[in-house]
Write an enzyme that holds these catalytic residues in place. Structure first.
Site, PDB file in Angstrom:
ATOM      1  N   LEU A  92       0.811  -1.212   0.000  1.00 44.84           N
ATOM      2  CA  LEU A  92       0.000   0.000   0.000  1.00 44.84           C
ATOM      3  C   LEU A  92       0.843   1.261   0.000  1.00 44.84           C
ATOM      4  O   LEU A  92       0.410   2.298  -0.500  1.00 44.84           O
ATOM      5  CB  LEU A  92      -0.927   0.003   1.221  1.00 44.84           C
ATOM      6  CG  LEU A  92      -1.962  -1.126   1.285  1.00 44.84           C
ATOM      7  CD1 LEU A  92      -2.763  -1.045   2.581  1.00 44.84           C
ATOM      8  CD2 LEU A  92      -2.890  -1.074   0.090  1.00 44.84           C
ATOM      9  N   GLY A  93       2.028   1.193   0.568  1.00 46.45           N
ATOM     10  CA  GLY A  93       2.862   2.392   0.609  1.00 46.45           C
ATOM     11  C   GLY A  93       4.170   2.124   1.322  1.00 46.45           C
ATOM     12  O   GLY A  93       4.363   1.093   1.960  1.00 46.45           O
ATOM     13  N   ASP A 208       2.337  15.293  12.612  1.00 48.91           N
ATOM     14  CA  ASP A 208       2.689  14.902  11.241  1.00 48.91           C
ATOM     15  C   ASP A 208       1.433  14.822  10.374  1.00 48.91           C
ATOM     16  O   ASP A 208       1.229  13.848   9.643  1.00 48.91           O
ATOM     17  CB  ASP A 208       3.433  13.569  11.239  1.00 48.91           C
ATOM     18  CG  ASP A 208       4.252  13.356   9.962  1.00 48.91           C
ATOM     19  OD1 ASP A 208       4.486  14.347   9.240  1.00 48.91           O
ATOM     20  OD2 ASP A 208       4.644  12.214   9.681  1.00 48.91           O
ATOM     21  N   ASN A 213      -0.647  10.720   5.538  1.00 44.67           N
ATOM     22  CA  ASN A 213      -1.129  10.121   6.781  1.00 44.67           C
ATOM     23  C   ASN A 213      -2.636  10.263   6.961  1.00 44.67           C
ATOM     24  O   ASN A 213      -3.155  10.050   8.057  1.00 44.67           O
ATOM     25  CB  ASN A 213      -0.407  10.743   7.986  1.00 44.67           C
ATOM     26  CG  ASN A 213       1.067  10.403   8.004  1.00 44.67           C
ATOM     27  OD1 ASN A 213       1.486   9.401   7.431  1.00 44.67           O
ATOM     28  ND2 ASN A 213       1.866  11.241   8.647  1.00 44.67           N
ATOM     29  N   GLY A 228       3.240   7.698  14.826  1.00 42.37           N
ATOM     30  CA  GLY A 228       4.620   7.498  15.242  1.00 42.37           C
ATOM     31  C   GLY A 228       5.257   8.706  15.899  1.00 42.37           C
ATOM     32  O   GLY A 228       6.203   8.569  16.668  1.00 42.37           O
TER      33      GLY A 228
END
Length: 411
Positions: A92-93, A208, A213, A228
């Site tokens: 997916l990434g 973030d 995200n 994270g």
């Protein structure tokens, strides 16, 4: 000694461009690759964490700690727990620190998104820092605009996180779509805002917030993920933290000021990017201009005054003057559109429920009956063929019998 001409420097004016313009310039090269992760030789500096056996990671009391040892598929002699219990369907990434796969559980057949750290633990301190992401997930109550977290474990000095699977990220949509209808911009914005509000109510700062995200769930809602870098400010605002993507970073973070207002500024940048298709700078004079109140003109894009004023409100250079998530949610335009979105999501969920009901109680029985009908038809055809075969045998036997007994019956 020969004289050489002196260099002449020109102060060229830099301007912001759109991603569509950049994409047309490099259309033959495709999407630009990510920058490689720079890291020092780990073993020369850190004592490597050596526990490679799989074990659950959880900070929640009463959480299931037996999903590894109690798994009917896992055997320590056959390979890793991840390889034995999950099957990778697609990637997916991939980011600087982790990669995400769409996996299916071999135990229950359900689909999940599994995030795995690329770099292995560089010691106990590094491990403690990384598994903090699990704690950040577990301290949040479930919310429709937050990625649903299932479980986590460590194996071979790497952290695995299992979450709900989504359609795609907002970054993928922004890369392929350069003009959004305003109602769609508002819908995405309100979803992200509600997710941030839930995060801030639990005394957490995301740090973030960026399209990579933010994920589009199977229900069509935007969901905030990747915790994270989350900061817990329940005991006061910290003065040390890891900064997120520089393109979305709030200006006060350069002075080590970390408050929920940093997320508000990042959300304003994301909203600006959705509304104008802006190719955001990572550094330089244009980066500073965006953080001193010099926002590109949005007059010719057909954007409403409410949307333009909201962007400027969120991107206020002084973090003390920026609104909170609660204040933005109580903004008249946002409240009106939020109610509209809730109605749309309500009817969309009812339609999905109805479709699943139809699939369960009509389509599946229809498929089952069709299967039975096809099998019965095959058996009937076989029976007819057998009858025809026996009929031919009877006819042949009768003709031979007639030939044999006809001389005996003649006078």
């Amino acid at each position: 000694m020969a004289s050489y001409p002196l260099p002449v420097f020109y102060d060229l004016e830099q301007t912001l461009s759109t991603k569509k313009e950049r994409k047309s310039m490099f259309s033959n090269y495709g999407r630009p690759p990510k920058a490689p992760v720079r890291s020092a030789p780990v073993r020369r500096i850190y004592s490597v964490y050596k526990d490679e056996a799989p074990k659950p990671v959880s900070f929640r009391e009463g959480s299931d700690q037996s999903f590894i040892t109690g798994s009917p598929l896992y055997s320590s002699k056959k390979g890793t727990y991840f390889e034995q219990c999950y099957e990778i369907e697609s990637r997916l990434g991939e980011g600087d620190f982790g990669e995400v796969f769409k996996v299916v559980s071999k135990e229950n057949g359900k689909h999940y998104a599994c995030k795995r750290n690329i770099l292995k633990f560089r010691g106990e301190r590094d491990r403690t820092r990384r598994i903090q992401e699990v704690k950040n997930h577990e301290q949040l109550t479930p919310h429709v605009n937050i990625i649903k977290f299932y479980r986590a474990w460590e194996e071979n000095n790497q952290l695995y996180l299992l979450t709900e699977v989504c359609k795609q990220s907002l970054a993928d949509i922004l890369y392929n779509t350069h003009e959004f209808p305003e109602n769609q911009i508002w819908a995405y914005f309100i979803d992200i805002l509600q997710g941030l509000d839930h995060l801030h109510l639990h005394k957490c700062i995301h740090m973030d917030v960026k399209p990579e995200n933010i994920f589009i769930g199977l229900d069509g809602r935007c969901k905030l993920g990747d915790f994270g870098l989350v900061i817990d400010f329940s005991n006061g605002y910290p003065t040390e933290a890891l900064d997120g993507d520089s393109k979305y970073l709030a200006p006060e973070c350069l002075q080590r000021v970390y408050t929920p207002a940093a997320d508000i500024f990042s959300l304003g940048i994301v909203l600006l990017e959705m509304a104008t298709d802006l190719d955001l700078p990572k550094r330089g004079p244009l980066w500073h201009e965006l953080r001193t109140g010099h926002i590109p003109s949005m007059e010719g894009r057909g954007l409403s005054l409410e949307l333009r004023s909201t962007i400027k409100w969120l991107m206020e250079p002084d973090y003390r003057k920026r609104p909170t998530t609660t204040e933005v949610l109580n903004y008249k335009a946002v409240k009106r559109l939020s109610r509209k979105n809730n109605v749309i999501y309500f009817f969309r969920s009812k339609v999905q429920t109805f479709n699943s009901y139809i699939s369960k109680f009509f389509i599946l029985p229809f498929i089952f009956c069709s299967f039975i009908y096809v099998n019965l038809k095959k058996k009937l055809l076989n029976y007819e063929e057998k009858c025809y075969h026996y009929q031919r045998l009877d006819t042949q036997w009768l003709s031979w019998w007639t030939i044999l007994i006809s001389p005996m019956m003649s006078p």
